[in-house]
Design a protein around this motif. Structure first.
Motif, PDB file in Angstrom:
ATOM      1  N   ASN A 150      22.205   6.757  40.166  1.00  0.00           N
ATOM      2  CA  ASN A 150      23.559   6.647  39.645  1.00  0.00           C
ATOM      3  C   ASN A 150      23.848   7.792  38.676  1.00  0.00           C
ATOM      4  O   ASN A 150      24.909   8.441  38.750  1.00  0.00           O
ATOM      5  N   PHE A 151      22.923   8.065  37.768  1.00  0.00           N
ATOM      6  CA  PHE A 151      23.131   9.137  36.801  1.00  0.00           C
ATOM      7  C   PHE A 151      23.133  10.501  37.486  1.00  0.00           C
ATOM      8  O   PHE A 151      23.879  11.402  37.084  1.00  0.00           O
ATOM      9  N   HIS A 152      22.335  10.677  38.514  1.00  0.00           N
ATOM     10  CA  HIS A 152      22.351  11.923  39.301  1.00  0.00           C
ATOM     11  C   HIS A 152      23.753  12.163  39.863  1.00  0.00           C
ATOM     12  O   HIS A 152      24.263  13.279  39.802  1.00  0.00           O
ATOM     13  N   TRP A 153      24.362  11.123  40.398  1.00  0.00           N
ATOM     14  CA  TRP A 153      25.700  11.259  40.972  1.00  0.00           C
ATOM     15  C   TRP A 153      26.759  11.542  39.913  1.00  0.00           C
ATOM     16  O   TRP A 153      27.741  12.224  40.178  1.00  0.00           O
ATOM     17  N   HIS A 175      21.101  17.071  36.843  1.00  0.00           N
ATOM     18  CA  HIS A 175      21.336  16.695  38.242  1.00  0.00           C
ATOM     19  C   HIS A 175      20.049  16.921  39.062  1.00  0.00           C
ATOM     20  O   HIS A 175      19.632  16.031  39.816  1.00  0.00           O
ATOM     21  N   GLN A 176      19.427  18.080  38.898  1.00  0.00           N
ATOM     22  CA  GLN A 176      18.201  18.394  39.641  1.00  0.00           C
ATOM     23  C   GLN A 176      17.025  17.531  39.166  1.00  0.00           C
ATOM     24  O   GLN A 176      16.238  17.034  39.980  1.00  0.00           O
ATOM     25  N   MET A 177      16.914  17.344  37.857  1.00  0.00           N
ATOM     26  CA  MET A 177      15.819  16.536  37.314  1.00  0.00           C
ATOM     27  C   MET A 177      15.922  15.091  37.800  1.00  0.00           C
ATOM     28  O   MET A 177      14.934  14.498  38.233  1.00  0.00           O
ATOM     29  N   PHE A 178      17.127  14.533  37.728  1.00  0.00           N
ATOM     30  CA  PHE A 178      17.328  13.155  38.169  1.00  0.00           C
ATOM     31  C   PHE A 178      17.013  13.003  39.653  1.00  0.00           C
ATOM     32  O   PHE A 178      16.448  11.995  40.076  1.00  0.00           O
ATOM     33  N   VAL A 182      29.955   4.747  32.780  1.00  0.00           N
ATOM     34  CA  VAL A 182      29.265   6.018  32.993  1.00  0.00           C
ATOM     35  C   VAL A 182      28.990   6.638  31.622  1.00  0.00           C
ATOM     36  O   VAL A 182      29.900   7.155  30.981  1.00  0.00           O
ATOM     37  N   PRO A 183      27.740   6.573  31.175  1.00  0.00           N
ATOM     38  CA  PRO A 183      27.405   7.122  29.860  1.00  0.00           C
ATOM     39  C   PRO A 183      27.513   8.651  29.837  1.00  0.00           C
ATOM     40  O   PRO A 183      27.475   9.303  30.882  1.00  0.00           O
TER      41      PRO A 183
END
Length: 166
Positions: free
Chosen positions: A45-48, A59-62, A106-107
């Motif tokens: 979810n956080f990646h998106w 984005h890449q780490m998630f 969305v934090p």
């Protein structure tokens, strides 16, 4: 006169771990699976939804993290099955078993990192909490699985915490 077929319970499992211990270990692994699934879902979810100056890095780490977590789900579920128990696999069951709270909305990017640190640490605590039972039952395959998961969750939590330092 035809004889009625009788239903049998299936073959008896004798892998050197008592049925009671297998039941307790499977229950603990089910909690680990639920935490792992919720961590996976949160990370994806956080990646998106991540945004801001650290977008590309996060984005890449998630993505790397949720991919690793996705693969771990199968390993945990298959260990539960190898112990002779069904693996939980529904949102309702996961919600009842997890120790991780779902985030609201969305934090902001750094709040995502904080939430993921807490979720990684919670998952590590769940895994670590199984060791006394696993050791008592002499269950080396589960101990090995737990050790591998702990290494990943502790390292990932450290890397995420590093992003929060000034």
């Amino acid at each position: 006169m035809k004889k009625k077929a009788t239903k049998t319970a299936g073959p008896v499992m004798d892998i050197g771990i008592s049925a009671d211990d297998r039941t307790e270990i499977a229950a603990g692994l089910s909690r680990l699976l639920a935490d792992s699934f919720n961590l996976y879902l949160m990370t994806h979810n956080f990646h998106w939804n991540v945004k801001g100056p650290m977008f590309n890095t996060l984005h890449q780490m998630f993505m790397a993290q949720y991919t690793e977590q996705w693969n771990a789900l199968d390993v945990i579920a298959e260990r539960i099955r190898a112990l002779g128990h069904p693996a939980p696999g529904t949102g309702k069951l996961f919600a009842s078993l997890t120790s991780i709270d779902e985030p609201e909305g969305v934090p902001a990017a750094l709040d995502m990192v904080r939430l993921l640190v807490a979720a990684q640490e919670a998952t590590a605590r769940t895994a670590r909490g199984l060791f006394p039972l696993v050791d008592k039952a002499n269950d080396q395959p589960t101990a090995d699985l737990l050790t591998q998961r702990l290494e990943v969750h502790e390292k990932t939590a450290w890397m995420l915490r590093s992003l929060l330092e000034e």
